[in-house]
Structure formats: C-alpha cells, structure tokens
Design a protein around this motif. Structure first.
Motif, PDB file in Angstrom:
ATOM      1  N   THR A  86      -0.668   1.316  -9.832  1.00  0.00           N
ATOM      2  CA  THR A  86      -0.425   0.677 -11.131  1.00  0.00           C
ATOM      3  C   THR A  86       0.505  -0.512 -10.927  1.00  0.00           C
ATOM      4  O   THR A  86       1.552  -0.380 -10.297  1.00  0.00           O
ATOM      5  CB  THR A  86       0.252   1.682 -12.094  1.00  0.00           C
ATOM      6  OG1 THR A  86      -0.623   2.796 -12.274  1.00  0.00           O
ATOM      7  CG2 THR A  86       0.556   1.044 -13.435  1.00  0.00           C
ATOM      8  N   THR A 130      -4.449  -1.792 -14.029  1.00  0.00           N
ATOM      9  CA  THR A 130      -4.927  -0.675 -13.212  1.00  0.00           C
ATOM     10  C   THR A 130      -6.442  -0.791 -12.995  1.00  0.00           C
ATOM     11  O   THR A 130      -7.143  -1.448 -13.766  1.00  0.00           O
ATOM     12  CB  THR A 130      -4.675   0.688 -13.906  1.00  0.00           C
ATOM     13  OG1 THR A 130      -5.350   0.675 -15.165  1.00  0.00           O
ATOM     14  CG2 THR A 130      -3.216   0.965 -14.104  1.00  0.00           C
ATOM     15  N   HIS A 131      -6.903  -0.135 -11.962  1.00  0.00           N
ATOM     16  CA  HIS A 131      -8.350   0.034 -11.790  1.00  0.00           C
ATOM     17  C   HIS A 131      -8.818   1.346 -12.400  1.00  0.00           C
ATOM     18  O   HIS A 131      -9.973   1.485 -12.783  1.00  0.00           O
ATOM     19  CB  HIS A 131      -8.719   0.016 -10.307  1.00  0.00           C
ATOM     20  CG  HIS A 131      -8.804  -1.363  -9.721  1.00  0.00           C
ATOM     21  ND1 HIS A 131      -9.651  -2.329 -10.204  1.00  0.00           N
ATOM     22  CD2 HIS A 131      -8.143  -1.934  -8.686  1.00  0.00           C
ATOM     23  CE1 HIS A 131      -9.517  -3.443  -9.497  1.00  0.00           C
ATOM     24  NE2 HIS A 131      -8.602  -3.222  -8.579  1.00  0.00           N
ATOM     25  N   GLU A 132      -7.883   2.313 -12.420  1.00  0.00           N
ATOM     26  CA  GLU A 132      -8.244   3.652 -12.899  1.00  0.00           C
ATOM     27  C   GLU A 132      -7.659   3.897 -14.289  1.00  0.00           C
ATOM     28  O   GLU A 132      -6.629   3.318 -14.639  1.00  0.00           O
ATOM     29  CB  GLU A 132      -7.726   4.707 -11.914  1.00  0.00           C
ATOM     30  CG  GLU A 132      -8.416   4.566 -10.560  1.00  0.00           C
ATOM     31  CD  GLU A 132      -7.950   5.585  -9.548  1.00  0.00           C
ATOM     32  OE1 GLU A 132      -7.059   6.394  -9.865  1.00  0.00           O
ATOM     33  OE2 GLU A 132      -8.489   5.562  -8.444  1.00  0.00           O
ATOM     34  N   LYS A 155      -5.158 -10.644 -13.346  1.00  0.00           N
ATOM     35  CA  LYS A 155      -6.158  -9.750 -13.945  1.00  0.00           C
ATOM     36  C   LYS A 155      -7.578 -10.190 -13.551  1.00  0.00           C
ATOM     37  O   LYS A 155      -8.404  -9.372 -13.131  1.00  0.00           O
ATOM     38  CB  LYS A 155      -6.007  -9.783 -15.470  1.00  0.00           C
ATOM     39  CG  LYS A 155      -7.110  -9.090 -16.246  1.00  0.00           C
ATOM     40  CD  LYS A 155      -6.894  -9.298 -17.751  1.00  0.00           C
ATOM     41  CE  LYS A 155      -8.110  -8.910 -18.563  1.00  0.00           C
ATOM     42  NZ  LYS A 155      -8.338  -7.487 -18.681  1.00  0.00           N
ATOM     43  N   THR A 171      -8.266  -9.701  -9.680  1.00  0.00           N
ATOM     44  CA  THR A 171      -8.382  -8.324  -9.190  1.00  0.00           C
ATOM     45  C   THR A 171      -9.437  -7.515  -9.937  1.00  0.00           C
ATOM     46  O   THR A 171      -9.840  -6.454  -9.467  1.00  0.00           O
ATOM     47  CB  THR A 171      -7.035  -7.580  -9.335  1.00  0.00           C
ATOM     48  OG1 THR A 171      -6.671  -7.566 -10.728  1.00  0.00           O
ATOM     49  CG2 THR A 171      -5.952  -8.259  -8.521  1.00  0.00           C
ATOM     50  N   LYS A 186       0.810  -1.221   0.000  1.00  0.00           N
ATOM     51  CA  LYS A 186       0.000   0.000   0.000  1.00  0.00           C
ATOM     52  C   LYS A 186       0.845   1.273   0.000  1.00  0.00           C
ATOM     53  O   LYS A 186       0.335   2.361  -0.224  1.00  0.00           O
ATOM     54  CB  LYS A 186      -0.938   0.006   1.212  1.00  0.00           C
ATOM     55  CG  LYS A 186      -2.008  -1.072   1.134  1.00  0.00           C
ATOM     56  CD  LYS A 186      -3.130  -0.799   2.103  1.00  0.00           C
ATOM     57  CE  LYS A 186      -4.283  -1.783   2.073  1.00  0.00           C
ATOM     58  NZ  LYS A 186      -4.358  -2.762   1.038  1.00  0.00           N
ATOM     59  N   ASP A 211      -2.707  -6.811  -2.330  1.00  0.00           N
ATOM     60  CA  ASP A 211      -3.030  -5.781  -1.330  1.00  0.00           C
ATOM     61  C   ASP A 211      -2.623  -4.379  -1.777  1.00  0.00           C
ATOM     62  O   ASP A 211      -2.673  -3.442  -0.976  1.00  0.00           O
ATOM     63  CB  ASP A 211      -2.340  -6.112   0.001  1.00  0.00           C
ATOM     64  CG  ASP A 211      -2.996  -7.303   0.680  1.00  0.00           C
ATOM     65  OD1 ASP A 211      -4.201  -7.511   0.447  1.00  0.00           O
ATOM     66  OD2 ASP A 211      -2.302  -8.022   1.414  1.00  0.00           O
ATOM     67  N   ARG A 223      -2.889  -0.702  -3.368  1.00  0.00           N
ATOM     68  CA  ARG A 223      -4.030   0.224  -3.355  1.00  0.00           C
ATOM     69  C   ARG A 223      -4.761   0.165  -4.689  1.00  0.00           C
ATOM     70  O   ARG A 223      -4.166  -0.142  -5.732  1.00  0.00           O
ATOM     71  CB  ARG A 223      -3.548   1.662  -3.114  1.00  0.00           C
ATOM     72  CG  ARG A 223      -2.896   1.896  -1.765  1.00  0.00           C
ATOM     73  CD  ARG A 223      -2.816   3.410  -1.472  1.00  0.00           C
ATOM     74  NE  ARG A 223      -2.424   4.172  -2.622  1.00  0.00           N
ATOM     75  CZ  ARG A 223      -1.177   4.560  -2.899  1.00  0.00           C
ATOM     76  NH1 ARG A 223      -0.181   4.249  -2.087  1.00  0.00           N
ATOM     77  NH2 ARG A 223      -0.913   5.260  -3.968  1.00  0.00           N
ATOM     78  N   ASP A 224      -6.043   0.483  -4.659  1.00  0.00           N
ATOM     79  CA  ASP A 224      -6.826   0.468  -5.903  1.00  0.00           C
ATOM     80  C   ASP A 224      -6.294   1.464  -6.926  1.00  0.00           C
ATOM     81  O   ASP A 224      -6.428   1.253  -8.126  1.00  0.00           O
ATOM     82  CB  ASP A 224      -8.296   0.800  -5.604  1.00  0.00           C
ATOM     83  CG  ASP A 224      -9.034  -0.418  -5.071  1.00  0.00           C
ATOM     84  OD1 ASP A 224      -8.446  -1.523  -5.056  1.00  0.00           O
ATOM     85  OD2 ASP A 224     -10.201  -0.264  -4.656  1.00  0.00           O
ATOM     86  N   ASP A 225      -5.700   2.566  -6.445  1.00  0.00           N
ATOM     87  CA  ASP A 225      -5.213   3.570  -7.392  1.00  0.00           C
ATOM     88  C   ASP A 225      -3.773   3.286  -7.849  1.00  0.00           C
ATOM     89  O   ASP A 225      -3.192   4.087  -8.583  1.00  0.00           O
ATOM     90  CB  ASP A 225      -5.322   4.988  -6.810  1.00  0.00           C
ATOM     91  CG  ASP A 225      -4.440   5.196  -5.592  1.00  0.00           C
ATOM     92  OD1 ASP A 225      -3.850   4.209  -5.091  1.00  0.00           O
ATOM     93  OD2 ASP A 225      -4.332   6.337  -5.126  1.00  0.00           O
ATOM     94  N   ARG A 245      -8.821  -5.883 -12.514  1.00  0.00           N
ATOM     95  CA  ARG A 245      -8.158  -4.712 -13.092  1.00  0.00           C
ATOM     96  C   ARG A 245      -8.227  -4.750 -14.618  1.00  0.00           C
ATOM     97  O   ARG A 245      -8.250  -5.827 -15.208  1.00  0.00           O
ATOM     98  CB  ARG A 245      -6.679  -4.660 -12.665  1.00  0.00           C
ATOM     99  CG  ARG A 245      -6.481  -4.249 -11.220  1.00  0.00           C
ATOM    100  CD  ARG A 245      -5.018  -4.358 -10.813  1.00  0.00           C
ATOM    101  NE  ARG A 245      -4.869  -3.964  -9.409  1.00  0.00           N
ATOM    102  CZ  ARG A 245      -4.435  -2.771  -8.997  1.00  0.00           C
ATOM    103  NH1 ARG A 245      -4.054  -1.874  -9.870  1.00  0.00           N
ATOM    104  NH2 ARG A 245      -4.360  -2.478  -7.708  1.00  0.00           N
TER     105      ARG A 245
END
Ligand SMILES: C[S@@+](CC[C@H](N)C(=O)[O-])C[C@H]1O[C@@H](n2cnc3c(N)ncnc32)[C@H](O)[C@@H]1O
Length: 204
Positions: free
Chosen positions: A137, A178-180, A161, A164, A106, A131, A133-135, A166
C-alpha cells in the motif's frame, strides 16, 4: 470522533490518523517524514514494525504552516512521543535523498510519504516506490489538487496512479494507492472500522 493523541502536534487529522493505523495492522511500514511522530504513533498502534526517516530539519512547508521549532526540539518531541513503541521502530535520521537508495521498497508492506511536498520531492519518492511490491500500500499525505501550493505534488500523485495502474482512494488528503482491495475500504478512517473494535495483542 474521539481525538486521536491530541497531545502530539502535527498536520494529520483524526480520520487520517485512524486510516494509517488501520492500514498498518500487522504490517511492516516505511515512513518518510516523521516530524514529532504523530503519524509514527498512528502506525505504531497496530503495525508489526516501522522504519521511519526524517532529517528533522523541517522544510519550506512545515515552516509555512507555522513550525519554527529547532531541530533539537523536534527530535526530543519525536523521541518522547514514540518512546512507548521504541521496540518496534527504527529511526533513520537522514535526508531522504541520501538514505533512500540504501533501502529496498520491496521490504515494506506500507510505504508512507509525508516529507517535502515540492513536485521534485514527491516525484523522488514516487519513482523510488515504483518498485514496491504489488501487494504493498502506498500512502501519501496532502493530496490537495485545488490548492496552488500543493497542486504540483498532487499532479505527481496523479501520474503515479497512471504509471502504476493502481486504484486510489482518499481519506481526507491522504492519497492511498493499491493494486489489491483494501479491507473494509468504505470504513477506513472511521471509528466503525472493524479493526477499531477488536482486541489486538498486549503491546497495542
Ligand atoms: C509534514 S512533516 C511530517 C509530519 C508527520 N508525518 C506527522 O504526522 O506529523 C514533514 C517532515 O519531513 C521532513 N523532511 C522534509 N524533507 C525531507 C528530506 N528531504 N529528507 C528527510 N526528511 C525530510 C521534515 O523535517 C518534517 O519533519
């Protein structure tokens, strides 16, 4: 494309080098697998800070593609190549299996894996990176599902992939999850990416 630090040996193609540099802009990066510092120097162009880890002992893949260098030679080359950026790099000289439990995924914006490419090694990293963070890469080098030697680790990336959820994209064999949305994703790894054409602070 202009050659990117051709004096630094490694297996990162120029467009992959540019992609890492662009992904790292203003970010705190964790790198697992540094070798002579080619990817480290890519990150160092724009990253805020880099923690990199390598036991510098090589592995069956680096030997397979021709690195017969001694550990001391690789460490010296890494130190020489990364010297201009030393104020923003922490180097952990360790086997990842020993050191990664002391790190928190994180804490990093970009998590890059380019150490051993057995399925076991790749899965160790991917499980640890669950684990993140969602933001953050996640970037993993050598996604080559059509090549027998590399396929097992590519399968691990595919599972990551799915596990998660992502979104993923490839620049060369650089697997990016990535999520974003990635800024200017369609230009990632090119000289047309906007981050190539702006002046950053005096250190870069
Ligand atoms: C493919 S090279 C890294 C290339 C580098 N990213 C570049 O851009 O040139 C893989 C590196 O991972 C390191 N490595 C392999 N297994 C490792 C492990 N279990 N722990 C730490 N480092 C490891 C090797 O010593 C080697 O330097």
């Amino acid at each position: 494309m202009k050659p990117q630090f051709p004096e630094i040996s490694g297996w990162l193609f120029d467009h992959e080098f540019l992609a890492l540099k662009q992904l790292a802009r203003g970010k705190v990066v964790l790198e697992i697998g540094a070798f002579q510092g080619r990817s480290t120097v890519a990150f160092a162009q724009h990253a805020e800070y880099i923690v990199t880890m390598d036991h510098f002992g090589g592995d069956e893949f680096t030997e397979m593609v021709g690195s017969q260098l001694s550990r001391e030679t690789v460490i010296e080359a890494f130190a020489r190549n990364t010297k201009p950026y030393m104020d923003k790099i922490t180097v952990i000289v360790s086997d990842m299996y020993k050191a990664m439990p002391f790190l928190n995924p994180k804490d990093f914006d970009v998590l890059f894996y380019d150490a051993g490419h057995t399925a076991e090694d790749a899965k160790y990293f991917c499980d640890w990176a669950l684990d993140a963070r969602d933001d953050a890469t996640i970037a993993i080098h050598d996604y080559k599902p059509n090549e027998e030697v590399w396929k097992p680790s590519a399968v691990v990336m595919d599972e990551y992939k799915i596990q998660t959820g992502r979104s993923t994209m490839l620049v060369g064999s650089l697997f990016i999850a990535t999520h974003e949305p990635i800024p200017y994703a369609d230009l990632l790894g090119t000289e047309d990416h906007p981050y190539e054409n702006i002046m950053l602070d005096a250190n870069v």
